[in-house]
Design a protein around this motif. Sequence first.
Motif, PDB file in Angstrom:
ATOM      1  N   PHE A   5       2.381   5.996 -10.759  1.00  0.00           N
ATOM      2  CA  PHE A   5       1.639   7.263 -10.703  1.00  0.00           C
ATOM      3  C   PHE A   5       2.449   8.479 -11.167  1.00  0.00           C
ATOM      4  CE2 PHE A   5      -0.158   4.247  -7.697  1.00  0.00           C
ATOM      5  CZ  PHE A   5      -1.513   4.304  -7.990  1.00  0.00           C
TER       6      PHE A   5
ATOM      7  N   ARG B  56       2.861   6.502  -4.507  1.00  0.00           N
ATOM      8  CA  ARG B  56       2.133   7.358  -5.440  1.00  0.00           C
ATOM      9  C   ARG B  56       2.888   8.678  -5.502  1.00  0.00           C
ATOM     10  NH1 ARG B  56      -3.611   7.851  -6.764  1.00  0.00           N
ATOM     11  NH2 ARG B  56      -4.037   5.861  -5.747  1.00  0.00           N
TER      12      ARG B  56
ATOM     13  N   ALA C 147      -4.590   2.590  -0.619  1.00  0.00           N
ATOM     14  CA  ALA C 147      -5.158   3.160  -1.842  1.00  0.00           C
ATOM     15  C   ALA C 147      -4.092   3.521  -2.878  1.00  0.00           C
ATOM     16  CB  ALA C 147      -6.052   4.362  -1.526  1.00  0.00           C
ATOM     17  N   CYS C 148      -3.038   2.689  -2.963  1.00  0.00           N
ATOM     18  CA  CYS C 148      -1.988   2.907  -3.954  1.00  0.00           C
ATOM     19  C   CYS C 148      -1.788   1.717  -4.875  1.00  0.00           C
ATOM     20  CB  CYS C 148      -0.684   3.285  -3.260  1.00  0.00           C
ATOM     21  SG  CYS C 148      -0.764   4.925  -2.524  1.00  0.00           S
ATOM     22  N   GLY C 149      -2.757   0.792  -4.910  1.00  0.00           N
ATOM     23  CA  GLY C 149      -2.725  -0.190  -5.987  1.00  0.00           C
ATOM     24  C   GLY C 149      -2.460  -1.642  -5.632  1.00  0.00           C
ATOM     25  N   LYS C 150      -2.511  -2.039  -4.353  1.00  0.00           N
ATOM     26  CA  LYS C 150      -2.250  -3.449  -4.017  1.00  0.00           C
ATOM     27  C   LYS C 150      -3.329  -4.375  -4.577  1.00  0.00           C
ATOM     28  CE  LYS C 150      -1.939  -2.731   0.387  1.00  0.00           C
ATOM     29  NZ  LYS C 150      -2.083  -1.266   0.244  1.00  0.00           N
ATOM     30  N   THR C 151      -4.604  -4.057  -4.302  1.00  0.00           N
ATOM     31  CA  THR C 151      -5.671  -4.944  -4.769  1.00  0.00           C
ATOM     32  C   THR C 151      -5.633  -5.050  -6.287  1.00  0.00           C
ATOM     33  OG1 THR C 151      -7.012  -4.355  -2.859  1.00  0.00           O
ATOM     34  CG2 THR C 151      -8.171  -5.341  -4.722  1.00  0.00           C
ATOM     35  N   ASN C 152      -5.392  -3.932  -6.943  1.00  0.00           N
ATOM     36  CA  ASN C 152      -5.355  -3.953  -8.404  1.00  0.00           C
ATOM     37  C   ASN C 152      -4.205  -4.794  -8.937  1.00  0.00           C
ATOM     38  OD1 ASN C 152      -7.372  -2.052  -9.998  1.00  0.00           O
ATOM     39  ND2 ASN C 152      -7.077  -1.259  -7.933  1.00  0.00           N
TER      40      ASN C 152
ATOM     41  N   GLY D 153      -0.507   1.759 -16.486  1.00  0.00           N
ATOM     42  CA  GLY D 153      -0.884   1.103 -15.228  1.00  0.00           C
ATOM     43  C   GLY D 153      -1.775  -0.115 -15.407  1.00  0.00           C
ATOM     44  N   PHE D 154      -2.390  -0.541 -14.296  1.00  0.00           N
ATOM     45  CA  PHE D 154      -3.337  -1.665 -14.255  1.00  0.00           C
ATOM     46  C   PHE D 154      -2.766  -2.892 -14.996  1.00  0.00           C
ATOM     47  CE2 PHE D 154      -5.769   2.287 -13.649  1.00  0.00           C
ATOM     48  CZ  PHE D 154      -6.300   2.013 -12.405  1.00  0.00           C
TER      49      PHE D 154
ATOM     50  N   PRO E  14     -13.829   3.009  -5.750  1.00  0.00           N
ATOM     51  CA  PRO E  14     -13.596   3.887  -6.900  1.00  0.00           C
ATOM     52  C   PRO E  14     -12.358   3.470  -7.696  1.00  0.00           C
ATOM     53  CG  PRO E  14     -14.171   5.194  -4.985  1.00  0.00           C
ATOM     54  CD  PRO E  14     -13.976   3.788  -4.499  1.00  0.00           C
ATOM     55  N   GLY E  15     -12.487   3.470  -8.997  1.00  0.00           N
ATOM     56  CA  GLY E  15     -11.380   3.061  -9.856  1.00  0.00           C
ATOM     57  C   GLY E  15     -11.386   1.572 -10.157  1.00  0.00           C
TER      58      GLY E  15
ATOM     59  N   ARG F   8     -15.820   1.159  -0.119  1.00  0.00           N
ATOM     60  CA  ARG F   8     -15.158  -0.153  -0.156  1.00  0.00           C
ATOM     61  C   ARG F   8     -16.118  -1.273  -0.513  1.00  0.00           C
ATOM     62  NH1 ARG F   8      -9.389  -0.337   1.214  1.00  0.00           N
ATOM     63  NH2 ARG F   8      -8.946   1.837   1.670  1.00  0.00           N
TER      64      ARG F   8
ATOM     65  N   ASP G 133      -3.625  -7.421   0.696  1.00  0.00           N
ATOM     66  CA  ASP G 133      -3.415  -6.318   1.647  1.00  0.00           C
ATOM     67  C   ASP G 133      -2.375  -6.612   2.727  1.00  0.00           C
ATOM     68  OD1 ASP G 133      -4.355  -3.579   2.307  1.00  0.00           O
ATOM     69  OD2 ASP G 133      -5.007  -4.477   4.187  1.00  0.00           O
TER      70      ASP G 133
ATOM     71  N   ASN H 150       0.776  -3.199 -16.012  1.00  0.00           N
ATOM     72  CA  ASN H 150       1.835  -3.383 -15.019  1.00  0.00           C
ATOM     73  C   ASN H 150       2.487  -4.760 -15.164  1.00  0.00           C
ATOM     74  OD1 ASN H 150       1.457  -0.802 -14.010  1.00  0.00           O
ATOM     75  ND2 ASN H 150      -0.043  -1.472 -12.476  1.00  0.00           N
TER      76      ASN H 150
ATOM     77  N   VAL I  16     -10.785  -0.818  -2.190  1.00  0.00           N
ATOM     78  CA  VAL I  16     -11.226   0.522  -2.580  1.00  0.00           C
ATOM     79  C   VAL I  16     -12.161   0.370  -3.786  1.00  0.00           C
ATOM     80  CG1 VAL I  16     -10.483   2.772  -3.460  1.00  0.00           C
ATOM     81  CG2 VAL I  16      -9.014   1.519  -1.860  1.00  0.00           C
TER      82      VAL I  16
HETATM   83  P1  GTP Z   1      -5.883  -0.309   0.441  1.00  0.00           P
HETATM   84  O1  GTP Z   1      -6.952  -1.336   0.393  1.00  0.00           O
HETATM   85  O2  GTP Z   1      -6.341   0.998   0.984  1.00  0.00           O
HETATM   86  O3  GTP Z   1      -4.665  -0.776   1.159  1.00  0.00           O
HETATM   87  O4  GTP Z   1      -5.508   0.072  -1.092  1.00  0.00           O
HETATM   88  P2  GTP Z   1      -4.738  -0.697  -2.260  1.00  0.00           P
HETATM   89  O5  GTP Z   1      -3.277  -0.495  -2.108  1.00  0.00           O
HETATM   90  O6  GTP Z   1      -5.205  -2.090  -2.367  1.00  0.00           O
HETATM   91  O7  GTP Z   1      -5.162   0.136  -3.554  1.00  0.00           O
HETATM   92  P3  GTP Z   1      -6.134  -0.253  -4.767  1.00  0.00           P
HETATM   93  O8  GTP Z   1      -5.596  -1.367  -5.609  1.00  0.00           O
HETATM   94  O9  GTP Z   1      -7.495  -0.425  -4.245  1.00  0.00           O
HETATM   95  O10 GTP Z   1      -6.059   1.073  -5.632  1.00  0.00           O
HETATM   96  C1  GTP Z   1      -6.385   2.339  -5.116  1.00  0.00           C
HETATM   97  C2  GTP Z   1      -6.678   3.300  -6.215  1.00  0.00           C
HETATM   98  O11 GTP Z   1      -5.562   3.408  -7.091  1.00  0.00           O
HETATM   99  C3  GTP Z   1      -7.863   2.875  -7.059  1.00  0.00           C
HETATM  100  O12 GTP Z   1      -8.652   3.992  -7.331  1.00  0.00           O
HETATM  101  C4  GTP Z   1      -7.226   2.361  -8.320  1.00  0.00           C
HETATM  102  O13 GTP Z   1      -8.059   2.517  -9.432  1.00  0.00           O
HETATM  103  C5  GTP Z   1      -5.935   3.173  -8.434  1.00  0.00           C
HETATM  104  N1  GTP Z   1      -4.872   2.393  -9.111  1.00  0.00           N
HETATM  105  C6  GTP Z   1      -4.485   1.138  -8.813  1.00  0.00           C
HETATM  106  N2  GTP Z   1      -3.518   0.697  -9.650  1.00  0.00           N
HETATM  107  C7  GTP Z   1      -3.273   1.720 -10.494  1.00  0.00           C
HETATM  108  C8  GTP Z   1      -2.377   1.887 -11.595  1.00  0.00           C
HETATM  109  O14 GTP Z   1      -1.594   1.007 -11.972  1.00  0.00           O
HETATM  110  N3  GTP Z   1      -2.390   3.103 -12.219  1.00  0.00           N
HETATM  111  C9  GTP Z   1      -3.247   4.101 -11.831  1.00  0.00           C
HETATM  112  N4  GTP Z   1      -3.199   5.244 -12.499  1.00  0.00           N
HETATM  113  N5  GTP Z   1      -4.114   3.968 -10.811  1.00  0.00           N
HETATM  114  C10 GTP Z   1      -4.133   2.801 -10.155  1.00  0.00           C
END
Ligand code: GTP
Length: 608
Positions: free
Chosen positions: A504, A422, A274-279, A516-517, A324-325, A391, A298, A520, A322
């Motif tokens: 973060f 984060r 939940a620190c931004g990999k998928t995004n 972010g997002f 949310p977000g 999820r 992942d 990046n 994840v």
């Molecule tokens: P896992 O599937 O648990 O391994 O998570 P992940 O690392 O793929 O994280 P994911 O991309 O799902 O992001 C987790 C949360 O972080 C979400 O709520 C996103 O909206 C938020 N997030 C992702 N990228 C950024 C960013 O660049 N900036 C900010 N502020 N939030 C972000």
Amino acid sequence: MGDLARLPLLEKAPTTHARLLAWVEEVAELTQPDRIHWVDGSEAENKALTDELVAAGTLKPLNPQTFPNSFAAFSDPADVARVEEQTFICSENERDAGFTNNWMAPAEMKQKLRGLFAGSMRGRTMYVIPFVMGHLDAEDPKFGVEITDSAYVVASMRIMARIGTDVLNRITETDAFFVPALHSLGAPLEAGQADVAWPCNPEKWIVHFPEERSIWSFGSGYGGNALLGKKCYALRIASVMARDEGWLAEHMLILKLTSPEQKTYYVSAAFPSACGKTNLALLDPTIKGWKVETLGDDITWMRFGKEGELRAVNPEAGLFGVAPGTGWGTNPNAMRAIAKGNSIFTNVALTDDGGVWWEGMTEETPAHLTDWQGNSWTPESGTPAAHPNSRFCTPIDQIDMLAEEYFSPEGVELSAILFGGRRKTTIPLVTEARDWSNGIFMGSTLSSETTAAAAGAVGVVRRDPMAMLPFIGYDAGDYLNHWVNLSAKANPERLPKIFLVNWFRRTAEGGFAWPGFGDNARVLKWAIERLEGKADAVETPIGFVPTGESIDLEGLDMTPAEVEAAVRVDAAEWETELASIEEWFAKFGESLPAALQAELDGLKSRLA
Ligand code: GTP
Ligand code: SPV
Ligand code: MN
């Protein structure tokens, strides 16, 4: 393939693989299911299973107009995330599990588990899921077979991994080794007992036997606890295989970047859960001329190729992202993939017209929802409508921006590796490592605030080496040594550059120091320009950070001075950080690689 009478298995099973048959028979005898179902992975089978899950109340079909062939599931409120406290590495010697893992002697653990699994599938169907992590046509395909009493797990594994008849036939034909992965909800049904929508057991055990390469998971139906190809196999067990076979199994995304000059680069990135990999993997660049495509979000398996280049593949077939977000503003590519349907959502909220919703999905919050616990919800309710670890589970080939190289078993050559966490303070937006060894040091000292992806407190800073803390299947010092030693196989000219990132960081006012997002991409651009020797940087004690002018801010409401603030290395903050890193390294004792101790000494003297 349909249901099969439990015994005699040998005549009716769709395989002649002796070890597999013996294991299935042994598990059936122990767990006492009513039926055995060999999963073929077909559409028809999936339809039958999801129909059954709908009838049982586990899945709710969504509006076919907006979410075709998609379902929502709602878990027991006590079964919403990975359970790290109950996750064990049961190596023969305690020393080999290391200080970062829970350990119990294998014989003692087996005895405990046999007690729990005895009769645990009574009244239920036992599903046998043949799967392969990575490509079926890989040089050395990594097979597994999951036995589970959860049809939800079958439907989810079908999205997340390559499963079914083709895989089983290959296992049979090549008399292949497979990882036996046993899963039970731990919720047997007595005759006449009514089932619940989300069966599970208050007691949960997620157990790995690294020498035997086997997995036993009891009591949870959720995510990484139950979809055993994912964290249990592709990270914990695979990390042990990788140690023994000379490769790396990592908690990383892979993306492909194309520059305006049409040069291509492959980048992997390790961020904790939940620190931004998928995004980042599905990033929609906000700068002109740069294109991003996805290979994985992942898990990454990496090895040095014949020319000493570092090659990476994604062993998975789906996204377990994840919710949310994830929104049309932040991650439109994920939203488009989800909108194609064929997805399972868990613990999200429902809209009144049969769709799903979660915090951050749309700019406007719907006036009325049903929250993840089934309660009527309005924006005044004061609680999140979707669980923070809710999820979406979606086939990866529904991503429009999927890179064609995803389908190649040889993988791609990495140009850069990012480590990120984060952190509200201390860690700059981006720092380039001084060299490969310094980059491993950055990874080994990675830190992050805990998230809802695991049960327990949220927001606590902890060290999370290479974002693998909950996933290293052996001693953490040996793991770091493996990273250091593997580099001997590398062509030094072709080693990826390593960067530490932090999307973060906060400003003094409390807001994010960086948008972010999609923005990046501007950091990725700087990183690539560093590889090309084009971008400016400032040398600091911890590495090279961008100058205010070297980050492309076109179209962004941000000044070079604000970039400088986002990459500032604050002496007081680093004094605290250094002490915390020293404390962290002290925990490794003898198993800390000398090269990393030397890196720490170097940092200390540069900071002094
Ligand atoms: P896992 O599937 O648990 O391994 O998570 P992940 O690392 O793929 O994280 P994911 O991309 O799902 O992001 C987790 C949360 O972080 C979400 O709520 C996103 O909206 C938020 N997030 C992702 N990228 C950024 C960013 O660049 N900036 C900010 N502020 N939030 C972000
Ligand atoms: C994570 O926690 O890193 C995830 C979700 O990707 S789970 O599959 O539950 O491990
Ligand atoms: Mn993850």
